[in-house]
Design a protein around this motif. Sequence first.
Motif, PDB file in Angstrom:
ATOM      1  N   GLY A  52      -0.620   4.631   3.877  1.00 11.09           N
ATOM      2  CA  GLY A  52       0.159   3.704   3.072  1.00 11.09           C
ATOM      3  C   GLY A  52       0.929   4.436   1.990  1.00 11.09           C
ATOM      4  O   GLY A  52       0.566   5.543   1.593  1.00 11.09           O
ATOM      5  N   VAL A  53       1.992   3.824   1.514  1.00 15.50           N
ATOM      6  CA  VAL A  53       2.797   4.389   0.421  1.00 15.50           C
ATOM      7  C   VAL A  53       3.097   3.291  -0.588  1.00 15.50           C
ATOM      8  O   VAL A  53       3.515   2.193  -0.205  1.00 15.50           O
ATOM      9  CB  VAL A  53       4.120   4.992   0.941  1.00 15.50           C
ATOM     10  CG1 VAL A  53       4.962   5.512  -0.231  1.00 15.50           C
ATOM     11  CG2 VAL A  53       3.860   6.111   1.939  1.00 15.50           C
ATOM     12  N   THR A  54       2.887   3.595  -1.853  1.00 12.52           N
ATOM     13  CA  THR A  54       3.236   2.692  -2.945  1.00 12.52           C
ATOM     14  C   THR A  54       4.155   3.420  -3.901  1.00 12.52           C
ATOM     15  O   THR A  54       3.884   4.566  -4.268  1.00 12.52           O
ATOM     16  CB  THR A  54       1.980   2.228  -3.712  1.00 12.52           C
ATOM     17  OG1 THR A  54       1.144   1.453  -2.848  1.00 12.52           O
ATOM     18  CG2 THR A  54       2.359   1.385  -4.937  1.00 12.52           C
ATOM     19  N   VAL A  55       5.260   2.782  -4.286  1.00  7.96           N
ATOM     20  CA  VAL A  55       6.134   3.354  -5.303  1.00  7.96           C
ATOM     21  C   VAL A  55       6.091   2.428  -6.519  1.00  7.96           C
ATOM     22  O   VAL A  55       6.208   1.207  -6.392  1.00  7.96           O
ATOM     23  CB  VAL A  55       7.577   3.551  -4.792  1.00  7.96           C
ATOM     24  CG1 VAL A  55       8.235   2.239  -4.409  1.00  7.96           C
ATOM     25  CG2 VAL A  55       8.416   4.292  -5.818  1.00  7.96           C
ATOM     26  N   VAL A  56       5.904   3.023  -7.689  1.00  2.00           N
ATOM     27  CA  VAL A  56       5.717   2.261  -8.925  1.00  2.00           C
ATOM     28  C   VAL A  56       6.950   2.432  -9.805  1.00  2.00           C
ATOM     29  O   VAL A  56       7.367   3.560 -10.089  1.00  2.00           O
ATOM     30  CB  VAL A  56       4.458   2.737  -9.680  1.00  2.00           C
ATOM     31  CG1 VAL A  56       4.174   1.837 -10.877  1.00  2.00           C
ATOM     32  CG2 VAL A  56       3.251   2.771  -8.738  1.00  2.00           C
TER      33      VAL A  56
END
Length: 269
Positions: free
Chosen positions: A184-188
């Motif tokens: 998974g990838v999360t960008v904040v």
Amino acid sequence: MSSNKKSELAARRVAITGASGGLGRELALCFARQGWRVAVADVREAEGEAVVGELRTLGADAFYQHCDVREETDFETLLAACEQHWDGVDVLVNNAGVASTGRIERESLESWQRLLDINTLGVVRGCKVFAPAMKAQGGGHIVNIASIAGIASSPKMSSYNASKAAVISLSETLRAELSGDNIGVTVVCPHLFRTGLLDSMLTTSERAKAGVGKAMEASPLSAADIAQMIYRAVQKNKFMLLPHRATHWMWWLKRLSPSLHQWFSARTA
């Protein structure tokens, strides 16, 4: 989050760059309180070791590892340390970064190069080194800390805006590229909030720096609040995280009416 992802993250091992203070420290504390093992990666050894001490007080398994995000070999050493301590790592948080302000004609190319080397290529290096290891172990999660600046593109912040916009684009690319590998990838993309970003800010204007500091103090969210939001985003495998509610309209406006967004941005120049 899929059942496979849940089981994969059950090992609860996280590495965080820039973890000696600010948001990085709060992320380390947040993960530790949830029972995670934490690798504190930073260039500031004394401060990093102090954070490790805090984590161990909470009962967490933690260690400090020197990591200059401008060096790919430092990421390789960080990964090797995680493998030595815990046989791998489940979550990488690319948090280390610096800020800048200044008009395009006043900011030096040296400043641009330093900013991009840390904010953009630092994230690239982390993803490049850790993604293969996550593939080999069957999954994981990558968190990239960008900024609303990468969406809003406010005047007098060209280098910072560009560096964070690149992180958003990279994250979008990796979200699709790595999904088949159970990563998974999360960008904040937070707005300004109270943190140590001012200490490393590159600027030609003390007035602009003071303005940034004032905006930080006015934030309704603390670094601890944002850390908790990031933790929940990882659990839910959420891609885009906009912690500040007031920034949501920027995201939608830019997509629904780019010309109106451009007009609004020009008014603040």
